[in-house]
Motif scaffolding. Structure first.
Motif, PDB file in Angstrom:
ATOM      1  N   GLY A 409       0.791  -1.222   0.000  1.00 27.92           N
ATOM      2  CA  GLY A 409       0.000   0.000   0.000  1.00 27.92           C
ATOM      3  C   GLY A 409       0.821   1.269   0.000  1.00 27.92           C
ATOM      4  O   GLY A 409       0.350   2.308   0.466  1.00 27.92           O
ATOM      5  N   GLN A 410       2.038   1.221  -0.545  1.00 24.54           N
ATOM      6  CA  GLN A 410       2.937   2.371  -0.496  1.00 24.54           C
ATOM      7  C   GLN A 410       3.095   3.070  -1.849  1.00 24.54           C
ATOM      8  O   GLN A 410       3.934   3.959  -1.983  1.00 24.54           O
ATOM      9  CB  GLN A 410       4.322   1.935   0.003  1.00 24.54           C
ATOM     10  N   TRP A 411       2.302   2.663  -2.849  1.00 24.78           N
ATOM     11  CA  TRP A 411       2.495   3.244  -4.175  1.00 24.78           C
ATOM     12  C   TRP A 411       2.203   4.744  -4.192  1.00 24.78           C
ATOM     13  O   TRP A 411       2.914   5.522  -4.827  1.00 24.78           O
ATOM     14  CB  TRP A 411       1.607   2.521  -5.190  1.00 24.78           C
ATOM     15  N   GLY A 412       1.135   5.165  -3.506  1.00 24.79           N
ATOM     16  CA  GLY A 412       0.810   6.587  -3.457  1.00 24.79           C
ATOM     17  C   GLY A 412       1.884   7.393  -2.741  1.00 24.79           C
ATOM     18  O   GLY A 412       2.308   8.454  -3.212  1.00 24.79           O
ATOM     19  N   ASP A 413       2.365   6.884  -1.595  1.00 24.45           N
ATOM     20  CA  ASP A 413       3.426   7.570  -0.858  1.00 24.45           C
ATOM     21  C   ASP A 413       4.707   7.616  -1.682  1.00 24.45           C
ATOM     22  O   ASP A 413       5.457   8.603  -1.628  1.00 24.45           O
ATOM     23  CB  ASP A 413       3.689   6.857   0.464  1.00 24.45           C
ATOM     24  N   ARG A 414       4.958   6.546  -2.425  1.00 22.63           N
ATOM     25  CA  ARG A 414       6.171   6.503  -3.243  1.00 22.63           C
ATOM     26  C   ARG A 414       6.106   7.538  -4.371  1.00 22.63           C
ATOM     27  O   ARG A 414       7.105   8.165  -4.712  1.00 22.63           O
ATOM     28  CB  ARG A 414       6.352   5.109  -3.815  1.00 22.63           C
ATOM     29  N   PHE A 415       4.925   7.724  -4.934  1.00 19.73           N
ATOM     30  CA  PHE A 415       4.749   8.702  -6.011  1.00 19.73           C
ATOM     31  C   PHE A 415       4.915  10.128  -5.498  1.00 19.73           C
ATOM     32  O   PHE A 415       5.621  10.946  -6.104  1.00 19.73           O
ATOM     33  CB  PHE A 415       3.369   8.521  -6.651  1.00 19.73           C
TER      34      PHE A 415
END
Length: 587
Positions: A409-415
């Motif tokens: 669930g870290q794709w948004g934070d990574r972006f």
């Protein structure tokens, strides 16, 4: 189910034969092989079709493998969440998943062959498979609810993470944290851990959207929407004397199931190839998440068994091709082009996919395995060899595991929280850093799968006959992984790795050599299983507000000295999280 159709087949055989015959007079195998690139560039629609097949298969495996990540046995579960509370969500996700056994290497091909042959003779007996297709459509529509709901819910979680991330990085290179409890955004001073609250950023929106001048009403609405999507809901289902379940989910999980029901109704009432493919994606996604080969030895054996099964069923019997072309059910992915159509069996995704998913989890295991430390401890041992009971203290080494950080669930934070120059190694938060763990075995298996898929399609063009894809995929994937282990000197670690729970130990006492390398394990204690139903001292645990006793009985408020009791005969309820203001007042 997945292995019932594991072949790639060109359906439009007339136009396909016309194209391949345009290569000229009869040629040798190597002459035909050399002419494949020219053939593809002369028929761009065929090239696009094959690129779609390869990309779709890789995407399904990549997404499914990441969805199957869980805490490895080389890390210890974090016992507390934010504010020191018990991390119950991670405890639920940490449940052990039953994997395959070595005997499945024999049983899986036998079971798959039995189902395939049974379907073949059933089709022959019916002559018209229309009735069978209707029955299978109802069956797969029902069975796909859970898998399609999971796929859609995870897709919605993915999108929600981009709209409502927890961190983002500004042009000034400050890392801003979005705090749902205090409804604000903060960053830390350089060289300190002091939080600085930015009074200009009052909304939960990241990046340039955080500077928008919004009204207080709009800002509060955005925080409520964030709270609505990110907080857990409670689903209760009670049938008196039979079932009493309470499940914590999020809104996206509920909405995903609703969308899955709608998609299944649409699939059953239409002949949509798109919906059929979406159901196929869902089955592949769920299969890769649920199924585990347990060990690399078992996984290699299962794949080798299906390798021979696929060759026999495609080359030496009519079973595979007949069932694949006659059955109209989501057991395959259909790719339609302007002049021709091709298909990919779900077995060609799920079978290698569960092995590739195991590779990713092994990479995850090794990431924490390399972080473990040795700590010197004094142990008391009793010696009765001299006839007297003596207590001796010895200094030995105990393995200290690192604490697990969930990378999902870290794709948004990574972006939002990573500069482009550090996109491969984000470090804004511990979760982002943990999500970027090295993946040598996973990448090696994906490359092996890619080349094997290309080889399958090339053979399809040359021989103009349905190809057993596992003939190429199994050697490509399995060989790439074991060769990588040999090159890295980690064959022993690869061979010893297992997901049966035996590696999940604590308080492991080991002996080390002069260089600090572990020689052998002396003693260990397994992880504690389950949670105690009693408090220390033997008192029964208290029941939280809104919870029911284990028998499903509900109680009303006390009136005087009496208390009226009632129980639900049937109960299905969905409880949303309390609005933020009410939540703050209660806390």
């Amino acid at each position: 189910m997945a292995a019932n159709n594991s072949s790639i087949l060109a359906l439009d055989e007339i136009s396909f034969t016309n194209i391949t015959s345009s290569m000229g007079p009869p040629q040798t195998f190597f002459e035909q092989l050399a002419g494949v690139p020219t053939l593809l560039f002369q028929n761009m629609d065929l090239l696009v079709l094959e690129i779609r097949i390869v990309f779709t298969a890789l995407a399904c495996i990549y997404i499914g493998s990441h969805g199957a990540i869980r805490r490895p046995p080389s890390a210890k579960l974090s016992k507390t969440g934010k504010n020191g509370e018990k991390n119950e969500a991670e405890e639920r996700d940490d449940e052990h998943v039953q994997g395959m056994l070595p005997s499945d290497a024999i049983l899986v091909p036998i079971f798959a062959g039995t189902v395939l042959i049974g379907l073949y003779y059933l089709i022959k007996w019916l002559e018209d498979p229309d009735l069978l297709n209707k029955i299978l459509r109802v069956y797969f529509s029902t069975m796909s609810l859970a898998s399609l709901g999971k796929l859609l819910a995870d897709g919605l979680h993915f999108l929600t993470g981009f709209v409502f991330p927890t961190v983002w990085i500004g042009k000034d290179r400050r890392v801003y944290h979005i705090d749902s409890e205090k409804r604000g955004q903060w960053y830390t001073k350089v060289g300190t851990e002091d939080r600085v609250w930015d009074d200009e950023k009052k909304s939960p929106l990241p990046g340039p959207f955080s500077r928008l001048k919004l009204s207080d009403t709009t800002t509060k609405l955005l925080w409520e929407i964030r709270h609505f999507f990110l907080e857990e809901w409670t689903v209760r289902f009670v049938v008196h004397g039979i079932v009493n379940e309470k499940v914590k989910v999020k809104f996206n999980d509920i909405f995903g199931v609703v969308l899955a029901i709608g998609a299944n109704v649409f699939y059953y009432t239409t002949d949509s190839t798109l919906i059929s493919n979406i159901l196929g994606y869902a089955f592949s996604y769920a299969g890769i998440i649920i199924l585990s080969p347990t060990t690399f030895a078992t996984g290699s054996a299962v794949l080798c068994g299906l390798f021979f099964y696929d060759i026999v069923m495609v080359f030496y019997t009519p079973y595979m091709v007949t069932v694949a072309t006659k059955i109209d059910a989501p057991i395959k992915l259909v790719f339609e082009g302007p002049t021709r159509t091709s298909m990919l069996g779900l077995g060609d995704i799920v079978v290698p996919g569960i092995f590739i998913g195991l590779c990713l989890r092994f990479d995850h295991y090794m990431y924490y395995y390399r972080q473990r430390n040795l700590k010197a401890v004094e142990l008391e041992t009793e010696d009765a060899s001299s006839g007297q009971l003596l207590t001796k203290k010895t200094t030995q080494q105990i393995v200290v595991k690192p604490e697990y950080v969930n990378p999902q669930g870290q794709w948004g934070d990574r972006f939002w929280g990573t500069k482009l120059t550090k996109i491969l190694s984000p470090d804004a938060t511990p979760a982002l850093k943990a999500s970027a763990f090295p993946k040598p075995y996973f990448h090696a298996a994906l490359v092996g799968y890619l080349f094997a898929m290309v080889a399958t399609l090339v053979m399809l063009l040359i021989f103009q006959h349905a190809q057993p894809a596992l003939l190429y995929l199994v050697p490509g994937v399995v060989t790439s992984v074991w060769v990588t282990a040999a090159a890295r000197g980690e064959i022993r670690e690869l061979w010893d790795y297992t997901e049966d729970g035996s590696l999940d130990k604590t308080d492991v006492i080991v002996e080390v050599d002069g260089d600090g390398n572990i020689i052998k394990e002396v003693r260990s204690e397994n992880e504690e299983g389950g949670k105690s139903d009693k408090k220390e001292g033997g008192d029964e645990k208290s029941i939280e507000a809104g919870d029911e006793p284990s028998d499903g009985t509900l109680t009303t408020e006390k009136t005087g000295k009496e208390k009226a009791e009632r129980y639900p005969v049937f109960l299905l309820s969905i409880e949303a999280p309390a609005p933020y203001q009410l939540f703050k007042a209660d806390s």
